[in-house]
Every structure is written in structure tokens, then in C-alpha cells.
Scaffold this active site. Structure first.
Site, PDB file in Angstrom:
ATOM      1  NE  ARG B  15     150.053  19.718 -74.588  1.00 35.91           N
ATOM      2  CZ  ARG B  15     150.889  19.143 -73.741  1.00 35.91           C
ATOM      3  NH1 ARG B  15     150.532  18.949 -72.478  1.00 35.91           N
ATOM      4  NH2 ARG B  15     152.095  18.769 -74.131  1.00 35.91           N
ATOM      5  CG  ASP B  16     153.568  21.517 -71.548  1.00 33.07           C
ATOM      6  OD1 ASP B  16     152.988  21.362 -70.463  1.00 33.07           O
ATOM      7  OD2 ASP B  16     154.753  21.191 -71.733  1.00 33.07           O
ATOM      8  CG  HIS B 206     158.076  18.176 -74.453  1.00 35.01           C
ATOM      9  ND1 HIS B 206     156.991  18.879 -74.934  1.00 35.01           N
ATOM     10  CD2 HIS B 206     158.135  18.454 -73.133  1.00 35.01           C
ATOM     11  CE1 HIS B 206     156.416  19.540 -73.935  1.00 35.01           C
ATOM     12  NE2 HIS B 206     157.096  19.294 -72.829  1.00 35.01           N
ATOM     13  CG  HIS B 208     159.886  20.641 -69.254  1.00 35.05           C
ATOM     14  ND1 HIS B 208     158.864  20.640 -68.361  1.00 35.05           N
ATOM     15  CD2 HIS B 208     159.318  20.409 -70.456  1.00 35.05           C
ATOM     16  CE1 HIS B 208     157.718  20.406 -68.988  1.00 35.05           C
ATOM     17  NE2 HIS B 208     157.968  20.264 -70.261  1.00 35.05           N
ATOM     18  CB  CYS B 239     158.200  20.757 -63.945  1.00 35.01           C
ATOM     19  SG  CYS B 239     158.262  19.509 -62.688  1.00 35.01           S
ATOM     20  CG  ASN B 248     157.387  23.588 -72.035  1.00 37.19           C
ATOM     21  OD1 ASN B 248     157.716  22.514 -72.518  1.00 37.19           O
ATOM     22  ND2 ASN B 248     156.231  23.776 -71.420  1.00 37.19           N
TER      23      ASN B 248
END
Lengths: 300, 300
Positions: B15-16, B206, B208, B239, B248
Site C-alpha cells: 500500500r504505502d 508508523h 519513516h 515521504c 519507510n
């Protein structure tokens, strides 16, 4: 979170960083990088290594470079690495008042690194102390957190070398994670342990970022009272056993962490990032530090 | 060092991670990557995002992909991100039983991210709960550690959104460091604070790695009892405000840290590294995780 109020950062880019760069960096570029780091507020630096050019060609200009770095002791604590008594003599000749001397915690790594047994390395250390008694010596214990050949390192191997150092009148011991294998729990335990056992010795930690754990390990060490760390501008240098992997913790990454946690260190991040950008432009090596690529947010 | 015995890792690469990849990844490649992650022991995963293809083209195959992932709930806790009630309906239609819904702690970021005020986002959350009462919803609080527009985030902004979540019967809140600006002291303080204030709510962090602090922040959160983290295979994603910067925290980097600290997690690092290598081979994106490039030492 219990942290030291102030941390000492020892910049090792011009030594540990440059020695891992294949293409020769012109002496004047080295000098410019050192100057830009001093301008950024770096007060402690390993500026070069007095090794035989056959061992590390990059350091062939060690004497010329060292003599050209003429800051006062107040402005810059100049340190050079030396592998033997001959290197120590060169340091003294170049008016470098302090040297790092390396012994590995593992026999196998010591053999691979300097082609000596640990006992022979200890004998050479005594020789340095005898021939250059006025020279300040710090002892780097390599592979203190794990060895590529021998695996886990027993604490007694580290204690033995610390003992040797203390016997030789050494005041600062540098525990080095040569291959970036340390984890935060191990780092915290070792930090607590050596501080308790050797309350009169100063401990500096030299932690690599090979597995992304550099700052986490520094955090763990700080929580146990360690307040002195070696880092490298841009993250230059690192582990020759893992090409492509991250090297030293980048000085600017540590400065960012400390700034945000309000731990003082005396370095100006803006100027340090300028120095890192200059390194990126000048030195043929991939920089693995994070801050050079991270966005700036003026309001945070 | 006080750490949880066991940590839950929620893989957000599909997803991310994928949503930050420009070139479309073929649905079958996405499926293969998901399968390889499940084979490695990943038990919690954000598998896709039910957003409009105009917003994120990479997620145009969300329904097809979600329907092809047919593991039992025991084998894989399937989660999808949804931006609105329509997305929640799609999730239910595809037999995805749990969704993440995002609201930013800062008005400015919420506006930029989903073109709504925070109040409008809260209203949409209520609508999701009303129209899909059987759907499990977790609330992601974006920019909880700092915002690229608004700067520092006051705790009351975070408390407000946690309150909204609890009012809507949400059991898990995800505190997201959207721009990788968090520092360990801040992370530890926020972790201690929310755990004390909301003892019945589950908190996932979560974090980064934009500034190299991902694992240090996870360590700090763990020391305050947080035992659930979102990470991404290979370090994919991150980001969008900082192109070139690390994304991440890489799942394999966290697994390495946990393995060495003897914190259990249920994932097989060897197979996870195979999955990461497959991602590197298949997905057109630079992987910023550390473990893929680090040497293996069998004896440590």
C-alpha cells in the site's frame, strides 16, 4: 528518556572515511574538507592515518596534510591513526599531539587487519608509549561488537584490551563496531558494563550504520551515559566487508538527532551540511548519510 | 533495556510502498510479492488502497488484487486503506474485513492530502461506520510528529483525533510520522503519554526513515511499551515531499534489529530477504533498506 546534556562528536571522515575511497583525493581537497568541517564547529577530528602508502595509498600525503592543519588545540583537537611506533614518530614530527591505536578484540580480525597477534599489537603499543611518552594515545578496540571471522566477542576479550590500555596510561578507549553488527540491547549492556567496571576511563563509541542501526545504537549508548561518539561526514567510510552497504553514521545525521532531542554538541548543522555537500561534490564515493537528501522544514 | 517480548509487524509495502512507485506494477507481480511476504511469515498487511485511480493510478487494480488474496484470516490479517465510505464499500465487496482511514493532525496537511477539513474527515469516518458497521476500522493519524506545512503538532490535536476514533468504536490508532521528522525523545514521550491516557486503545506506530531515525524511534517507542509497528519491505515508499530520501523503515531492517535483541515477531528473515530481493528485481524504485546490502555473517 535519560540522556547526556552534552555529547562530544569526533569526526573521522578524513581518516576512516577517506581510507575507504579508492580514487586519490587531492591533498588540497582533503584540506578544504577539513577546513569546512572546522568552520562548522567540529572540535575533534581524526585528520589522517600515518600508515605505509603500500597499505593505504589514500594516506600517502599524511605528513604533508597533517602539517598543513595548523589550528590551535582549543579550536581543533587533532588526532591521527597510527598502526605502529613509526607512525607515532611521524605524528610527533607533524605536531599531531594525539593518536588512535587499534587492536581488534578478535585474534582473527587483528591478524587480517594488521598482520599481528593481539600480543604483538600490545607489545607495539608499549613501544609507542616508550618511544613517544609525551604523545597522547587512545585505544580503539575493533570488532568489539562482533567479528566477521570469529563471530561473537566475549566480554573478557574486551576487558583484556581495556586492561592493557589502562596499564599503558591510556585515558580513552574507543569501542568500535567495525562491521555494523551491534544491536541496541547489546550496546546498552556493554555501555553500562564498561562504565561501571572502569569509572575513571573515558569511553567513546564508534558505531557503523551497515544495518541501519547506527543512530539506534548511539541512542542506546547515550541512555547508559556514553557521551562521546565517532561519526563521519556524509556517512563516508565504513565496512570494507560489505561493499554497497552503509558506512559510518553520518555526522549530520547524529547532529540532527541531537538537535531535535536538545542535546548540545557545538556544531552548526547548516554549515555541516554545506561541508557534506562539498564532500559529495569532491570525493568519488557514494554518501550514505540521510540528511543530505531529506527535506528541510524551517518551521519544525 | 526494557522491551516487549513480542512485536506485531504490519507490512505496508503493497500500500504505502507501491503508491509511491510511478511505473505501474503488474497486478500479478503485486500478487507475487504479497504471496512471498506471506510465505516469509508476514501475518498483517495493508494489501492495497481503495482510492480513485485518478488520485493514485497505481491502485487502479485494487479490487482485482484484493479479491485474489484469499488467505484465511488466521494466515493473513488483510487491511486496505480507504479514503471514504465508497472505498469502504469496495473493501467489503472484496471481502477485506479491515480498513485504515487517515486523518491528518494538521488542517493544512489534511487539506493537501484529502482536500477536506479535519471536521469533514471526521464526518466521513462516521459515515463509514454507519454504512459499513461490520467493517473493522483503524484510524491513521498522519503528521502526528510534525507537519511540512504547519510545523510542530500540539498534543491536543492528536488527542482530539484519538477521541474521535474512540467515539466511533475504533480499537487501534496508528500514529504516523508522515515526513520522518520524529526524534526518539519525542517518540518516547508521545508513546508513554498515549498509553497512559488511553489504556484500552491499541497504538501502532508508523515511523519513516527519512532522516535515518526510523529504528531509533521504534526502539524508543518499544521502551515505552509500544509493540506494533508498520514497516515496508525494502523500505519502499515514504515521504513524497522528499524525493531521493529514505522512505519507510524496511521490514527486514526491523526484523534484523528484533532478531538480534531477541524480541519475537514470527517472520523468517531469510525468506523476507528473498521477498525483498524479488521486489528489487520487479519494482522500478530505489530500495532504501539496509539489510539487502549488508553482509551476512552466519556465526553472529
Amino acid at each position: 528518556m535519560r540522556l547526556p546534556e552534552k555529547v562530544t562528536i569526533i569526526e573521522v571522515g578524513p581518516r576512516d572515511g577517506f581510507q575507504n575511497v579508492k580514487d586519490f583525493i587531492a591533498t588540497e581537497d582533503k584540506k578544504r574538507i577539513i577546513d569546512s568541517l572546522v568552520s562548522a564547529g567540529i572540535q575533534n577530528m581524526e585528520i589522517t592515518s600515518f600508515v605505509h602508502p603500500k597499505a593505504i595509498l589514500q594516506m600517502a600525503d599524511a605528513m604533508e596534510l597533517a602539517m598543513s592543519v595548523t589550528y590551535t588545540e582549543e579550536r581543533l583537537r587533532k588526532i591521527a591513526l597510527v598502526p605502529n611506533a613509526r607512525g607515532a614518530q611521524s605524528a610527533v614530527a607533524c605536531k599531531v599531539g594525539e593518536v588512535s591505536y587499534v587492536i581488534s578484540a578478535s585474534e582473527a580480525h587483528n591478524k587480517a587487519n594488521v598482520n599481528r597477534t593481539i600480543e604483538e599489537s600490545e607489545a607495539e603499543l608499549r613501544k609507542i608509549r616508550e618511544t613517544e611518552p609525551a604523545l597522547k594515545v587512545r585505544l580503539d578496540i575493533a570488532t568489539a561488537f562482533g567479528c566477521p571471522y570469529a563471530g561473537k566477542i566475549g566480554k573478557e576479550q574486551i576487558y583484556r584490551l581495556i586492561g592493557t590500555g589502562i596499564q599503558e596510561g591510556i585515558e580513552e578507549i574507543v569501542l568500535c563496531d567495525t562491521i555494523g553488527i551491534a544491536n541496541p540491547r547489546q550496546t546498552a549492556m556493554l555501555a553500562a558494563d564498561v562504565r561501571q567496571r572502569y569509572p575513571d576511563t573515558r569511553f567513546t563509541f564508534h558505531l557503523h550504520n551497515t544495518r541501519g542501526l547506527g543512530l539506534a545504537n548511539i541512542l542506546a549508548a547515550m541512555q547508559e551515559g556514553i557521551d562521546s561518539f565517532e561519526t563521519s561526514v556524509g556517512g563516508l567510510g565504513g565496512c570494507p566487508f560489505a561493499p554497497g552497504a552503509a558506512g559510518n553514521v553520518a555526522t549530520e545525521d547524529l547532529v540532527n538527532m541531537l538537535d531535535h532531542m536538545e542535546v548540545s554538541h557545538g556544531i552548526c548543522q547548516e554549515k555541516l551540511l554545506e561541508a557534506a555537500a562539498y564532500v559529495r561534490q569532491t570525493v568519488h564515493a557514494e554518501l550514505t548519510g540521510n540528511m543530505l537528501d531529506a527535506c528541510k522544514y524551517e518551521n519544525i
